[in-house]
Design an enzyme around this catalytic site. Structure first.
Site, PDB file in Angstrom:
ATOM      1  N   ARG A 153       0.830  -1.194   0.000  1.00 41.57           N
ATOM      2  CA  ARG A 153       0.000   0.000   0.000  1.00 41.57           C
ATOM      3  C   ARG A 153       0.871   1.254   0.000  1.00 41.57           C
ATOM      4  NH1 ARG A 153      -2.260  -3.512   3.896  1.00 41.57           N
ATOM      5  NH2 ARG A 153      -4.382  -4.216   3.414  1.00 41.57           N
ATOM      6  N   LYS A 177      -2.509  -2.521   7.750  1.00 42.28           N
ATOM      7  CA  LYS A 177      -3.682  -2.108   8.509  1.00 42.28           C
ATOM      8  C   LYS A 177      -3.744  -2.841   9.839  1.00 42.28           C
ATOM      9  CE  LYS A 177      -6.632  -0.703   4.636  1.00 42.28           C
ATOM     10  NZ  LYS A 177      -7.937  -0.893   3.966  1.00 42.28           N
ATOM     11  N   HIS A 248      -2.519   2.992  -5.732  1.00 37.88           N
ATOM     12  CA  HIS A 248      -3.378   1.834  -5.487  1.00 37.88           C
ATOM     13  C   HIS A 248      -3.653   1.053  -6.761  1.00 37.88           C
ATOM     14  CE1 HIS A 248      -5.261   0.106  -2.017  1.00 37.88           C
ATOM     15  NE2 HIS A 248      -6.351  -0.176  -2.685  1.00 37.88           N
ATOM     16  N   ARG A 251      -1.026  -1.487  -7.027  1.00 36.44           N
ATOM     17  CA  ARG A 251      -1.320  -2.613  -6.120  1.00 36.44           C
ATOM     18  C   ARG A 251      -2.331  -3.556  -6.769  1.00 36.44           C
ATOM     19  NH1 ARG A 251      -1.618  -4.339  -0.665  1.00 36.44           N
ATOM     20  NH2 ARG A 251      -3.709  -4.741   0.141  1.00 36.44           N
ATOM     21  N   HIS A 274      -4.422  -8.882   3.052  1.00 38.80           N
ATOM     22  CA  HIS A 274      -5.873  -8.854   3.201  1.00 38.80           C
ATOM     23  C   HIS A 274      -6.289  -9.720   4.376  1.00 38.80           C
ATOM     24  CE1 HIS A 274      -6.609  -7.736  -1.305  1.00 38.80           C
ATOM     25  NE2 HIS A 274      -6.414  -6.676  -0.546  1.00 38.80           N
ATOM     26  N   TYR A 283     -10.091 -10.014  -7.364  1.00 38.18           N
ATOM     27  CA  TYR A 283      -9.153 -10.033  -8.482  1.00 38.18           C
ATOM     28  C   TYR A 283      -9.323 -11.270  -9.350  1.00 38.18           C
ATOM     29  CZ  TYR A 283      -7.027  -6.338  -5.763  1.00 38.18           C
ATOM     30  OH  TYR A 283      -6.812  -5.180  -5.063  1.00 38.18           O
TER      31      TYR A 283
END
Length: 307
Positions: A153, A177, A248, A251, A274, A283
Site C-alpha cells: 500500500r 492495517k 493503489h 497494487r 488482506h 481479483y
C-alpha cells in the site's frame, strides 16, 4: 463544554486504543465533525450533544450526503464512523440510547479493481531510469517499481523503515492495517535498484542513513501526496490508458498479474495483507473478465462475423 469532551474522548480512543490506521482515524474525525456541522448549521440545532441526536437526525444527514452526490463507498465509511462513535459512547460512557443502531447501510457497489495492462506496466518501468546517477530520478523509479513488484500500500511504502529492507534475503517487512506486520519477498531486479538507490542516498550527508527507507532530497520522509504525484507522472508519461493513475492502481495490477500468472489465491492474500480472502477474490473476477475478453477476441466460435 461537556459535548466537546465527549467528542475528544472518542478521537483519543480511536487514535490510541484501537488498531485503526492513522488515515482511518483522520477520516473518522472529519466525518464526525461533518455531522456536528450539519446538525448545528443545516438542521439549526442549538446543541450537538450526542445524547440529543436522534435516529431521524442521522437519517436526514445520510440523505443529504446522497443528495450531494457522495459516492456510496464514502457514505458507507461515514456511517461506519458514526456507528463507531455512538458505540463507544454506549459502551464506555453510559449513553442510554444509540441512534445509530437502526441505521441501514446502502448496498455497496460491486466494482472491479482498476489496473494497468501488463504491456503498459512494462513500458512504464522501462522508461523510469532506475539506475540513473540522479538521486531523485533513481528514487522515483524505485517507488513505482516497488509498489508494482510488491503490491504494498501507499501508506506502507511511506512508512517503510530502512532496517526492514533486507537485500541479503530479498525480503522487506511492512506494517499494514491494524498494525499487522508481514514479510514480502522481491526479486533480483528490485534488489539491484534498491542497492543503487541506497548508494546514492547514503553518499549525500543530507540524506544518509535515515530511519525511513525512502526520503526526499532534503532527507525528510515522504508523504502520501508526494508518492501519488510520482506514480501519476510516471504512468501519464508512459501513456497508460487507465483513467485512474494512482499508487493503489499499481497494487491492483500486482494482484491481477500474479493471479493471471497462476499464483495461489491464498498466497496473494498473504502478500497483499488482506484480512479476508473475499477481498482478494475480487481479483479473480477481474482475471476471469480478462479470460473472457481473450476468448471473445481469439476463438473462432466467439468472433462476431460481419454480414
Amino acid at each position: 463544554m461537556l459535548e466537546y469532551m465527549l467528542y475528544q474522548a472518542f478521537y483519543n480512543h480511536i487514535r490510541c486504543e484501537t488498531t485503526r490506521s492513522p488515515h482511518t482515524v483522520l477520516a473518522y474525525k472529519r466525518d464526525i465533525e461533518q455531522l456536528r456541522h450539519y446538525l448545528t448549521h443545516e438542521l439549526g440545532k442549538q446543541s450537538d450533544d450526542p445524547a440529543e441526536i436522534s435516529f431521524a437526525d442521522l437519517r436526514l444527514w445520510v440523505a443529504s450526503l446522497a443528495a450531494s452526490g457522495a459516492a456510496t463507498t464514502t457514505v458507507l465509511r461515514k456511517m461506519s464512523a458514526v456507528r463507531a462513535f455512538f458505540g463507544y459512547l454506549e459502551r464506555h460512557l453510559g449513553l442510554k440510547r444509540n441512534p445509530a443502531a437502526r441505521l441501514v447501510s446502502p448496498k455497496a457497489p460491486h466494482t472491479l479493481p482498476r489496473f494497468v495492462r501488463p504491456d503498459e506496466t512494462q513500458r512504464t518501468l522501462d522508461g523510469l531510469g532506475g539506475f540513473s546517477d540522479n538521486f531523485s530520478t533513481a528514487r522515483d523509479a524505485l517507488i513505482v517499481d516497488m509498489l508494482y513488484s510488491t503490491g504494498m500500500r501507499e501508506s506502507e511504502l511511506v512508512d517503510l523503515l530502512d532496517v526492514n529492507v533486507n537485500t541479503n534475503s530479498c525480503e522487506l517487512k511492512v506494517r499494514g492495517k491494524r498494525n499487522k506486520e508481514r514479510i514480502i519477498p522481491f526479486g533480483p531486479e528490485l534488489k539491484d535498484m534498491i542497492t543503487h538507490y541506497r548508494s546514492l542516498r547514503d553518499a549525500d550527508a543530507t540524506t544518509a542513513f535515515p530511519e525511513n527507507f525512502f526520503v526526499r532530497d532534503n532527507g525528510e520522509a515522504l508523504y502520501r501526496q508526494f508518492v501519488y504525484r510520482v506514480v501519476n507522472r510516471a504512468l501519464t508519461e508512459a501513456g497508460v490508458s487507465a483513467k485512474v493513475k494512482s499508487p493503489h492502481v499499481l497494487r491492483h495490477s500486482f494482484a491481477t498479474d500474479m493471479l493471471n500468472g497462476g499464483a495461489d489465491l491464498n498466497a496473494v492474500q498473504k502478500l497483499l495483507g488482506h484480512e479476508s480472502l473475499a477481498t482478494t477474490q475480487r481479483y479473480t473476477h477481474l482475471s476471469y473478465k480478462e479470460l473472457q475478453l481473450n476468448y471473445q477476441l481469439a476463438h473462432p466460435r466467439a468472433l462476431n462475423k460481419e454480414e
